[in-house]
Structure formats: structure tokens, C-alpha cells
Design a protein around this motif. Structure first.
Motif, mmCIF file in Angstrom:
data_model
loop_
_atom_site.group_PDB
_atom_site.id
_atom_site.type_symbol
_atom_site.label_atom_id
_atom_site.label_comp_id
_atom_site.label_asym_id
_atom_site.label_seq_id
_atom_site.Cartn_x
_atom_site.Cartn_y
_atom_site.Cartn_z
ATOM 1 N N LYS A 1 -27.550 38.530 33.166
ATOM 2 C CA LYS A 1 -26.065 39.288 33.235
ATOM 3 C C LYS A 1 -25.024 38.030 33.313
ATOM 4 N N GLU A 2 -25.565 36.579 33.818
ATOM 5 C CA GLU A 2 -24.953 35.650 33.769
ATOM 6 C C GLU A 2 -24.630 35.154 32.428
ATOM 7 N N ARG A 3 -25.702 35.149 31.531
ATOM 8 C CA ARG A 3 -25.718 34.749 30.028
ATOM 9 C C ARG A 3 -24.629 35.760 29.293
ATOM 10 N N LYS A 4 -24.972 37.052 29.606
ATOM 11 C CA LYS A 4 -23.897 37.921 29.115
ATOM 12 C C LYS A 4 -22.606 37.683 29.301
ATOM 13 N N LEU A 5 -22.219 37.251 30.667
ATOM 14 C CA LEU A 5 -21.082 37.040 30.971
ATOM 15 C C LEU A 5 -20.350 35.873 30.368
ATOM 16 N N GLU A 6 -21.387 34.700 30.382
ATOM 17 C CA GLU A 6 -20.688 33.604 29.526
ATOM 18 C C GLU A 6 -20.345 33.883 28.219
ATOM 19 N N GLU A 7 -21.256 34.707 27.503
ATOM 20 C CA GLU A 7 -21.060 34.996 26.064
ATOM 21 C C GLU A 7 -19.770 35.758 26.029
ATOM 22 N N ARG A 8 -19.460 36.904 26.879
ATOM 23 C CA ARG A 8 -18.241 37.810 27.017
ATOM 24 C C ARG A 8 -16.980 36.843 27.104
ATOM 25 N N ASP A 9 -17.174 35.832 28.017
ATOM 26 C CA ASP A 9 -16.098 34.786 28.503
ATOM 27 C C ASP A 9 -15.814 33.825 27.007
#
Length: 520
Positions: A122-130
Motif C-alpha cells: 500500500k505504501e508503494r501504491k501511495l507513493e506512486e499515487r503521490d
């Protein structure tokens, strides 16, 4: 011859009797000896029989004791075996529980590992979304700039111009509101003139509480007090916080303020300026400063006189000064120092009747309202403020508790606290002691000044014209001309949100830069 024979016969009889007696005695002695031997044999035989019987009895008792001890040992061994079995069973149960717990821990570790993996994803996905959002924001900003043809600096300037135009519009609205207020004020004044005849019973009271008059030596002195373009009267009002009313009253100036202490300082300063003759802004500030220092000494004298009148000694000098300050403080129109003296006296009388410590009761009564000397500077109920002051200056615990509990901000737990409550109620409830309307009025003016002084850059704030206007003096180095208008709007908005009042309140923010020089 016959006598000899008789003597011989007698002697022979004696010899024969003696021999018979000896024989008889020997016979008796022999018989007794045999009887004794028979008795001894019987006794020995009986002793032997008893010894044998006792021996058998002892053997039987020993045998019984051995059996009883053997039984006790067997019972004890059985009990120990039971305990050992119980312990073994408990150990087995504990082992089973530990096994269950270890299995659960293993399961939880697996769950935690899986959660960590999912969180990492999820953190990776959030970073990608940011990153995607940042890119989209940059693209949107570029598109907006392309569409509008404006840079960020140009857009900011247009926004500031819009705000400035709105502010000017609001200023124009304020001017119209002030004109409307002036018309309404004229109407109210005419109504007040007609109502004055019906309210004369309160005229003396209001004058005593809110107005002080200063006699002038001549009418020419009014012009000197006003000064060129009103600079002297503005300086005096700014330095003292008192509104000077100079009207058609001959040789009289009226000082109006809700604080008696301010009015007294202004009166003494004005009288000194009149007698000296030199009236200009710098001189006014110097005289007001000296009068304030003299008032500080006078406050201490008033406090010392109050402690002397009550008979209380050993009070901290700062507390004595605060007592003197109560001379210029009213509560529901009642003078707080006089009220404190009354409470102290009542506490002493009641304490004497109840066989309590009279001096300590008077001390608690005298200090119970000490918080009112600084309640306009410190937030909170005056009882709590007074208890904190008493604690700060090392008053005893029972005095501190009596002060804190006299309005039941904390439950009273001592007889002295209840005594102070009763005396306070008696002093405040006597006929003519208090009027609630004036207290509400003064509280509203204090709240009005406190709201203004809470803003950054404000040095002084004074409520005048019976609370219909608040004059705010700002530090010219901290607030510039443009911020003065914004500060005025912020204060007005804060007053609207926090106070309830009739009509309108005019907010006047004054920024003045003064240069003082001396020609030698």
C-alpha cells in the motif's frame, strides 16, 4: 528360817516366771518371724505378678503406638502422593496451554508478516499515487497558465487588487453605517432627555460610580487642556484611559471611565497639570507616570490601614497592595474593600460565637475577594484566582481553601470555609449593598477592552462613551498603516462573535508616530 525359805521360794518363783516369760516371748517372736516371712513371700509373689502384668500392658501400648504411627505415616504418604498427582496434572495443563499459546503466537506472527507485506504494498501504491498527483498538479498549473495567460505572480496581484476593492467597498458601507448611527443616536438622545426626569433617583449613584469632576481656575484653562488640534486631550486620554468631557459647564471638566482607579489617576494628573501650567503631550505622560507611582504608594497605605482596622498582621506586602487596589474596585456597585472589611468583621463575630480562631477567621474574610484585584488581567473565577494568589504568597491551607470555596467553585470542607460563605452572603445581601445592572455594564466594558488587547500590536485599549466606542492604540513600529485597517476589521468581527450588546460599537484604531526633541 522360815523367812529364808519364803525368800528362796519367792526367788525361785521369780526365776521360774522369768524363764516362762522368756520362753513365751521367744515363742511369740518365732511365730511373728514366720508370719513376716509368709507376708514377704506373698508380697514378692504379688509384685512379680504385677510386674508381669505391667510388662504385658506396656508391650500392648507400644504395639498400639507403633500401629498408630504406621497408620499416620501411611496416610501422610497417601496425601503426598495425591499432591504430587495434582501437581503433575497442573504441569500437564500448563504444558498444554503453553503449546496452545505458542501455536497462537506462531499464527499471529504469520498474520503480522502478511500485514507488513500488505502495508508495504500500500505504501508503494501511495507513493506512486503521490507522484502521479504531483505530476497532474504541475500539468494543471501549466494548463491554467496557458488558458488564462497569467503567471502565478500576476494571479496573486489580481487577487490582492480584488481584496483591496472589496475592503474599500466595506469601508464605504461603514461610513454609511456611522451616518445612520449618528441619526439614531440623536433620536436616542432626545428620548433620554425626556426620560431623565423619571430617572433622577439613580443620577447621584451613576455620577458617583462612573464620573469624576475637576474644578478649573478659569474658562481659559479648557482651551489649554484641549490643546492645538486637540493634541493635549488626546494625549491625556491615551495615557490614562479616561474620557474627558469638556462641555458648557462653567469651570468644570468631567472625567468619565468605568474604572475608579483610572479616574483617580486622571484627576490627580489633571489637577497637577493645571496648577503647574505646562500642558503638552510629553509633560502629560511624565505627570501621569509620576501620579501612577504615587498611587502605588497610596494603595499600600490603604491596604495597611485595612489590615490594621481588622487586626490582621503578617500579610505579604504584595497582598497588602492588592487590598488597597480593592478600594477602587466595585462589585454590583458595592466597594470591594469595604465589603471585605465587613466580611472580616462578620467572620470574627461568628467565629467568637462558635469558639473558633477569631484572627484566622478575620484573615480569611479579609482576603476572600483578593482575586478581584487582578481578575481583569487573569482568566478564571475570582475565587480561584484569589486562592492561587494566597498560595503564591504562602498563606495557610485553611485560608486558601476558604478563599477558593466561598463561591463553591470547590466544595467547602472546613468550618472556616462555610463561615466565609455565610459572611459573604450577609454583606452582599444587606439592603442597598449591591446593584446588578452596573456590574453587568462594567463587565461588558472590561470584556470589550480585553478582546482588543488580545490582538498583536495593540498597546492600549479603552472603552468610552458608555461602551459604544472602543479606542485602540497600536504600536507604530509593529503595525503599519495598511494593517491598521485590517486590525480594525478583525477587532470588529471578534466583538460581534464574542459579545452581546445593544446597537453598534464603534471601533477606532489609532496609529501615531511622535518625535520629541528639546531646544537648549
Amino acid at each position: 528360817m522360815e523367812s529364808i525359805i519364803s525368800i528362796l521360794l519367792i526367788a525361785l518363783g521369780i526365776i521360774v516366771g522369768a524363764a516362762g516369760g522368756y520362753a513365751l516371748h521367744r515363742l511369740l517372736a518365732t511365730k511373728r518371724l514366720e508370719d513376716a516371712r509368709e507376708l514377704a513371700k506373698r508380697i514378692i509373689e504379688e509384685a512379680r505378678k504385677e510386674a508381669v502384668a505391667h510388662k504385658k500392658e506396656v508391650k500392648l501400648q507400644a504395639h498400639d503406638e507403633i500401629l498408630a504411627q504406621k497408620k499416620e505415616m501411611e496416610d501422610e504418604l497417601k496425601e503426598r502422593e495425591r499432591e504430587i498427582k495434582k501437581r503433575e496434572n497442573k504441569m500437564l495443563e500448563k504444558e498444554e496451554r503453553l503449546e496452545d499459546r505458542s501455536e497462537k503466537v506462531t499464527q499471529k506472527e504469520g498474520e503480522v508478516l502478511s500485514l507488513e507485506k500488505s502495508l508495504t504494498k500500500k505504501e508503494r501504491k501511495l507513493e506512486e499515487r503521490d507522484e502521479e498527483i504531483g505530476k497532474l498538479a504541475e500539468e494543471q498549473t501549466k494548463r491554467l497558465q496557458e488558458i488564462s495567460g497569467l503567471t502565478q505572480e500576476e494571479a496573486r496581484r489580481r487577487l490582492m487588487d480584488d481584496v483591496e476593492s472589496r475592503s474599500r467597498h466595506e469601508a464605504a458601507m461603514m461610513v454609511r453605517q456611522i451616518e445612520t448611527e449618528a441619526k439614531e443616536l440623536a433620536l436616542r438622545k432626545s428620548q433620554e432627555v425626556m426620560a431623565t426626569a423619571l430617572q433622577r433617583y439613580s443620577g447621584d449613584f451613576v455620577a458617583e460610580q462612573t464620573v469624576t469632576t475637576v474644578a478649573l481656575p478659569s474658562e481659559d484653562m479648557k482651551g489649554r487642556i484641549i490643546g492645538r488640534e486637540g493634541r493635549n486631550i488626546r494625549a491625556l486620554e491615551a495615557a490614562t484611559g479616561v474620557d474627558l468631557i469638556i462641555d458648557d459647564t462653567p469651570e468644570t471638566v468631567i472625567l468619565s471611565a468605568f474604572s475608579p482607579l483610572r479616574r483617580q489617576v486622571a484627576k490627580l494628573a489633571l489637577e497637577r497639570l493645571i496648577s503647574d501650567g505646562r500642558i503638552h503631550p510629553a509633560r502629560i505622560e511624565d505627570v501621569v507616570r509620576k501620579v501612577e507611582q504615587e498611587m502605588d504608594v497610596k494603595l499600600r497605605e490603604i491596604g495597611e490601614q485595612a489590615t490594621f482596622d481588622v487586626g490582621v498582621h503578617g500579610i505579604h506586602p504584595d497582598i497588602i497592595r492588592l487590598l488597597g487596589q480593592l478600594q477602587y474596585r466595585t462589585s454590583f456597585s458595592q466597594n470591594v474593600l469595604q465589603h471585605s472589611l465587613e466580611v472580616a468583621s462578620l467572620c470574627g463575630v461568628m467565629a467568637a460565637e462558635l469558639k473558633m480562631d477569631v484572627k484566622r477567621a478575620k484573615r480569611a474574610g479579609l482576603l476572600h475577594d483578593i482575586g478581584k484585584a487582578v481578575d481583569h488581567e487573569v482568566e478564571g473565577p475570582h475565587a480561584t484566582i484569589g486562592a492561587d494568589l494566597a498560595k503564591k504568597y504562602n498563606e495557610s491551607k485553611d485560608i486558601i481553601h476558604a478563599i477558593a470555596a466561598h463561591h463553591e467553585d470547590v466544595p467547602p470542607q472546613t468550618a472556616m470555609a462555610v463561615l466565609v460563605q455565610a459572611a459573604d452572603s450577609l454583606s452582599g445581601a444587606r439592603p442597598g449593598a449591591r446593584k446588578e445592572l452596573l456590574e453587568n455594564y462594567v463587565k461588558r466594558l472590561e470584556d470589550l477592552e480585553n478582546i482588543a488587547t488580545n490582538f498583536d500590536g495593540v498597546s492600549k485599549a479603552y472603552a468610552i462613551q458608555a461602551g459604544r466606542e472602543i479606542r485602540v492604540m497600536v504600536d507604530s513600529e509593529a503595525v503599519d498603516d495598511d494593517n491598521t485597517y485590517m486590525l480594525c476589521k478583525d477587532i470588529s468581527k471578534s466583538i460581534e462573535e464574542n459579545l452581546t450588546y445593544p446597537g453598534q460599537i464603534r471601533v477606532t484604531v489609532i496609529r501615531e508616530r511622535r518625535a520629541v526633541g528639546y531646544a537648549k
